[in-house]
Design a protein around this motif. Structure first.
Motif, PDB file in Angstrom:
ATOM      1  N   HIS A 310       3.791  11.274   1.803  1.00 16.75           N
ATOM      2  CA  HIS A 310       3.956  10.188   0.843  1.00 16.75           C
ATOM      3  C   HIS A 310       5.307   9.493   1.010  1.00 16.75           C
ATOM      4  O   HIS A 310       5.389   8.261   1.077  1.00 16.75           O
ATOM      5  CB  HIS A 310       3.814  10.745  -0.575  1.00 16.75           C
ATOM      6  CG  HIS A 310       4.095   9.750  -1.650  1.00 16.75           C
ATOM      7  ND1 HIS A 310       5.314   9.660  -2.277  1.00 16.75           N
ATOM      8  CD2 HIS A 310       3.310   8.789  -2.203  1.00 16.75           C
ATOM      9  CE1 HIS A 310       5.276   8.693  -3.175  1.00 16.75           C
ATOM     10  NE2 HIS A 310       4.069   8.152  -3.158  1.00 16.75           N
ATOM     11  N   SER A 311       6.380  10.283   1.073  1.00 17.95           N
ATOM     12  CA  SER A 311       7.718   9.689   1.187  1.00 17.95           C
ATOM     13  C   SER A 311       7.898   8.975   2.523  1.00 17.95           C
ATOM     14  O   SER A 311       8.544   7.929   2.596  1.00 17.95           O
ATOM     15  CB  SER A 311       8.796  10.767   1.005  1.00 17.95           C
ATOM     16  OG  SER A 311       8.694  11.763   2.007  1.00 17.95           O
ATOM     17  N   ALA A 312       7.296   9.524   3.590  1.00 20.29           N
ATOM     18  CA  ALA A 312       7.377   8.868   4.896  1.00 20.29           C
ATOM     19  C   ALA A 312       6.633   7.538   4.883  1.00 20.29           C
ATOM     20  O   ALA A 312       7.061   6.564   5.508  1.00 20.29           O
ATOM     21  CB  ALA A 312       6.815   9.782   5.982  1.00 20.29           C
ATOM     22  N   ALA A 313       5.510   7.492   4.169  1.00 22.50           N
ATOM     23  CA  ALA A 313       4.766   6.232   4.061  1.00 22.50           C
ATOM     24  C   ALA A 313       5.554   5.207   3.247  1.00 22.50           C
ATOM     25  O   ALA A 313       5.581   4.018   3.583  1.00 22.50           O
ATOM     26  CB  ALA A 313       3.404   6.488   3.419  1.00 22.50           C
ATOM     27  N   LYS A 314       6.204   5.664   2.181  1.00 24.68           N
ATOM     28  CA  LYS A 314       7.023   4.754   1.369  1.00 24.68           C
ATOM     29  C   LYS A 314       8.183   4.189   2.182  1.00 24.68           C
ATOM     30  O   LYS A 314       8.647   3.073   1.932  1.00 24.68           O
ATOM     31  CB  LYS A 314       7.587   5.515   0.155  1.00 24.68           C
ATOM     32  CG  LYS A 314       6.542   6.005  -0.819  1.00 24.68           C
ATOM     33  CD  LYS A 314       6.112   4.954  -1.813  1.00 24.68           C
ATOM     34  CE  LYS A 314       7.118   4.766  -2.903  1.00 24.68           C
ATOM     35  NZ  LYS A 314       6.621   3.881  -3.974  1.00 24.68           N
ATOM     36  N   ASN A 315       8.628   4.950   3.166  1.00 23.45           N
ATOM     37  CA  ASN A 315       9.751   4.533   4.004  1.00 23.45           C
ATOM     38  C   ASN A 315       9.282   3.891   5.312  1.00 23.45           C
ATOM     39  O   ASN A 315      10.059   3.744   6.243  1.00 23.45           O
ATOM     40  CB  ASN A 315      10.642   5.748   4.310  1.00 23.45           C
ATOM     41  CG  ASN A 315      12.048   5.344   4.689  1.00 23.45           C
ATOM     42  OD1 ASN A 315      12.562   4.324   4.245  1.00 23.45           O
ATOM     43  ND2 ASN A 315      12.681   6.136   5.530  1.00 23.45           N
ATOM     44  N   GLN A 316       7.975   3.569   5.381  1.00 22.55           N
ATOM     45  CA  GLN A 316       7.367   2.863   6.515  1.00 22.55           C
ATOM     46  C   GLN A 316       7.393   3.662   7.816  1.00 22.55           C
ATOM     47  O   GLN A 316       7.349   3.090   8.904  1.00 22.55           O
ATOM     48  CB  GLN A 316       8.047   1.505   6.726  1.00 22.55           C
ATOM     49  CG  GLN A 316       7.911   0.563   5.532  1.00 22.55           C
ATOM     50  CD  GLN A 316       8.487  -0.807   5.788  1.00 22.55           C
ATOM     51  OE1 GLN A 316       9.514  -0.946   6.462  1.00 22.55           O
ATOM     52  NE2 GLN A 316       7.842  -1.839   5.275  1.00 22.55           N
ATOM     53  N   THR A 317       7.447   4.985   7.704  1.00 20.75           N
ATOM     54  CA  THR A 317       7.352   5.835   8.890  1.00 20.75           C
ATOM     55  C   THR A 317       5.910   6.272   9.127  1.00 20.75           C
ATOM     56  O   THR A 317       5.531   6.570  10.252  1.00 20.75           O
ATOM     57  CB  THR A 317       8.261   7.065   8.736  1.00 20.75           C
ATOM     58  OG1 THR A 317       9.615   6.628   8.579  1.00 20.75           O
ATOM     59  CG2 THR A 317       8.190   7.989   9.929  1.00 20.75           C
ATOM     60  N   MET A 318       5.120   6.311   8.062  1.00 19.47           N
ATOM     61  CA  MET A 318       3.692   6.605   8.120  1.00 19.47           C
ATOM     62  C   MET A 318       2.925   5.373   7.654  1.00 19.47           C
ATOM     63  O   MET A 318       3.488   4.471   7.024  1.00 19.47           O
ATOM     64  CB  MET A 318       3.371   7.799   7.202  1.00 19.47           C
ATOM     65  CG  MET A 318       3.922   9.132   7.682  1.00 19.47           C
ATOM     66  SD  MET A 318       2.950   9.787   9.047  1.00 19.47           S
ATOM     67  CE  MET A 318       3.770  11.384   9.285  1.00 19.47           C
ATOM     68  N   PRO A 319       1.612   5.316   7.921  1.00 15.46           N
ATOM     69  CA  PRO A 319       0.808   4.189   7.456  1.00 15.46           C
ATOM     70  C   PRO A 319       0.880   4.030   5.935  1.00 15.46           C
ATOM     71  O   PRO A 319       0.982   5.020   5.202  1.00 15.46           O
ATOM     72  CB  PRO A 319      -0.608   4.548   7.915  1.00 15.46           C
ATOM     73  CG  PRO A 319      -0.413   5.488   9.055  1.00 15.46           C
ATOM     74  CD  PRO A 319       0.827   6.261   8.735  1.00 15.46           C
ATOM     75  N   SER A 320       0.786   2.816   5.456  1.00 15.69           N
ATOM     76  CA  SER A 320       0.993   2.526   4.039  1.00 15.69           C
ATOM     77  C   SER A 320      -0.043   3.171   3.129  1.00 15.69           C
ATOM     78  O   SER A 320       0.233   3.430   1.956  1.00 15.69           O
ATOM     79  CB  SER A 320       0.992   1.012   3.819  1.00 15.69           C
ATOM     80  OG  SER A 320      -0.240   0.443   4.239  1.00 15.69           O
ATOM     81  N   PHE A 321      -1.257   3.430   3.621  1.00 10.52           N
ATOM     82  CA  PHE A 321      -2.283   4.006   2.753  1.00 10.52           C
ATOM     83  C   PHE A 321      -1.875   5.377   2.228  1.00 10.52           C
ATOM     84  O   PHE A 321      -2.335   5.811   1.172  1.00 10.52           O
ATOM     85  CB  PHE A 321      -3.641   4.067   3.468  1.00 10.52           C
ATOM     86  CG  PHE A 321      -3.785   5.192   4.450  1.00 10.52           C
ATOM     87  CD1 PHE A 321      -4.265   6.442   4.065  1.00 10.52           C
ATOM     88  CD2 PHE A 321      -3.460   5.004   5.798  1.00 10.52           C
ATOM     89  CE1 PHE A 321      -4.422   7.475   4.981  1.00 10.52           C
ATOM     90  CE2 PHE A 321      -3.604   6.029   6.715  1.00 10.52           C
ATOM     91  CZ  PHE A 321      -4.074   7.270   6.307  1.00 10.52           C
ATOM     92  N   LEU A 322      -0.979   6.068   2.952  1.00  9.87           N
ATOM     93  CA  LEU A 322      -0.537   7.395   2.522  1.00  9.87           C
ATOM     94  C   LEU A 322       0.465   7.326   1.369  1.00  9.87           C
ATOM     95  O   LEU A 322       0.839   8.358   0.819  1.00  9.87           O
ATOM     96  CB  LEU A 322       0.081   8.154   3.700  1.00  9.87           C
ATOM     97  CG  LEU A 322      -0.905   8.540   4.806  1.00  9.87           C
ATOM     98  CD1 LEU A 322      -0.176   9.101   6.018  1.00  9.87           C
ATOM     99  CD2 LEU A 322      -1.924   9.544   4.279  1.00  9.87           C
ATOM    100  N   ALA A 323       0.885   6.126   0.995  1.00  5.77           N
ATOM    101  CA  ALA A 323       1.786   5.972  -0.147  1.00  5.77           C
ATOM    102  C   ALA A 323       1.031   5.801  -1.464  1.00  5.77           C
ATOM    103  O   ALA A 323       1.643   5.737  -2.528  1.00  5.77           O
ATOM    104  CB  ALA A 323       2.698   4.765   0.073  1.00  5.77           C
TER     105      ALA A 323
END
Length: 476
Positions: A310-323
């Motif tokens: 979740h935190s990686a997605a919020k920081n644009q390291t993972m795909p946005s759907f995981l946020a």
């Protein structure tokens, strides 16, 4: 996820996250795990190396939490800040997969423990065991979806409850300790030579890494802490408390049973040591404590795994759907993906010869890469002097601690052997799909030149590992 005051975590809750993540299945398996690999002297050396290395890593986490308070998304953020987007991603995905494998180890050990009383569960990898483990998996999934605050409160209660049987074991083992048995076990029953002891120590090192995994629990949840300084304090205090318990459990066991008897103990080995002193009821007592411990440990890993994605997605390291979050401010998309992967790993345990040991060592191997990158970032900050402009006095000490932590993590990867590095590549390489998706969303270049080289090496290692598995050169 909400950052309102009612969702903030106290120092006690952060310590419970660290202790709850570290104390789980591993401590209950120590007597046989160490008994198969080394004697008392080798164990003391192994704990000295592991304790020193992990203490330095804990101090690096503490230093980074204060010097880079802007990096509040946990372990992967340090790798990204220090070494670029792809290695930051690799740290996140490696740590996340390590969390998933740790949960698999917990589920397998729960069923293996029940298997001592109900043979249908076997060693934790029978069909019945996998189905019942799946029920636990999705039951916890529903619990966590109700809210992280509620889940962390339950984790704090479980952490306190799991300490009780361990404390009772230590008191009884101290009373039943026999100096002559400990003396026989001291050299491991082998030739008294440095080469023999060195070999014994190396064989134990991945086990020591596994029982320390979770030391970063407070760091992962740093953005939920009421006070920033609580993050570093919780990491160090939690680590020191757990280290004392691990050493005492290991060394007292060498004074109760001879090494061949320790080797032969079924999981959970601590129950066998305890039962040899107090009788059959000890097996039940420790087994119940183990189940409480592992359920709490499982919950900790579920929380950590979802939070990392979740935190990686919020920081644009993972795909946005995981946020995405649900109405309870829980990272629901990250939790769904996490538990789907755990379910797939559970199915693989059906084919593993030693499912728990494999999950244990793979967890260690996957999390060592993120640990190495965190330690290296701490070293890099001290080396360059960045963030030390107003406080140069602590720079040398931080450099020394960062260097020791970096050498320790690199040394543990080497000690684990080529097999687990290759198997890790099989997981890292396909995980890069998430990185492709994230970079496409941002319309950014996928790899820099050096990152392309890293990815190429990773793909080659994964292909070599698959070939080795097909040809039977390595097995799971």
């Amino acid at each position: 996820m909400s950052t309102s005051q009612d969702q903030k975590l106290s120092r006690g809750a952060l310590i419970a996250l660290v202790v709850g993540s570290m104390i789980g299945s591993g401590i209950f398996a120590l007597p046989s795990a160490f008994g198969r690999s080394t004697g008392g002297l080798g164990a003391l050396i192994a704990w000295t190396i592991a304790g020193t290395g992990m203490l330095m890593l804990a101090l690096v986490f503490q230093t980074l939490s204060m010097r880079r308070p802007d990096l509040d998304t946990g372990i992967y953020a340090y790798a990204k800040a220090g070494f670029g987007n792809y290695l930051g991603f690799a740290s996140a995905v490696g740590y996340w997969i390590g969390c998933c494998l740790a949960d698999v180890a917990c589920l397998v050990l729960i069923k293996a423990t029940l298997g001592q009383f109900f043979p249908v569960f076997g060693d934790g990898s029978t069909a019945v065991a996998i189905v019942s483990a799946s029920v636990i998996l999705w039951g916890v999934h529903v619990l966590v979806l109700r809210g992280v605050k509620e889940a962390t409160a339950l984790n704090t209660i479980a952490t306190v409850a799991k300490i009780v049987p361990i404390a009772v074991f230590l008191v009884v083992a101290a009373a039943g300790f026999k100096a002559d048995i400990f003396a026989w076990n001291f050299w491991g029953g082998e030739e008294r030579s440095l080469s023999s002891v060195a070999s014994q120590v190396r064989n134990t090192m991945l086990v020591t890494v596994f029982v320390f995994v979770g030391i970063e629990g407070a760091s992962v949840y740093s953005r939920h802490a009421r006070k920033r300084e609580d993050v570093g304090a919780a990491t160090v205090l939690g680590f020191l408390g757990v280290l004392c318990l691990l050493i005492l459990v290991t060394m007292f066991s060498y004074g109760v049973l001879l090494r061949p008897d320790l080797q032969a103990l079924p999981t959970p080995a601590m129950a066998g040591v305890f039962a040899s002193i107090v009788g059959p009821w000890g097996l039940v007592f420790i087994s119940v404590g183990l189940l409480i411990s592992i359920l709490g440990n499982y919950l900790s890993w579920s929380l950590l795994a979802a939070e990392v994605l979740h935190s990686a997605a919020k920081n644009q390291t993972m795909p946005s759907f995981l946020a995405r979050e649900n109405a309870n401010k829980v990272p629901s998309a990250a939790l769904w993906l996490t538990n789907i992967v755990i379910q797939l790993f559970l199915l693989v345990t059906w084919f593993a010869e030693y499912a728990f040991t494999m999950a244990l060592k793979m967890t260690s191997s996957m999390t060592l890469v993120p640990y190495l990158l965190v330690a290296a970032y701490g070293l890099k900050l001290a080396w360059t002097g960045k963030t030390y402009e107003q406080d140069g006095r602590s720079r040398t000490g931080d450099w020394v601690r960062g260097a020791i932590a970096t050498l320790y993590a690199a040394g543990m990867l080497y000690a684990g052997g080529l097999k687990f590095l290759l198997l890790s590549a099989i997981l890292y390489a396909p995980g890069t799909i998430l990185y492709f998706l994230a970079r496409r969303e941002q319309k950014e270049r996928i790899f820099t030149g050096p990152e392309m080289v890293v990815f190429g090496v990773l793909v080659l290692a994964a292909m070599a590992a698959l070939w080795a598995l097909v040809s039977g050169s390595i097995t799971v």
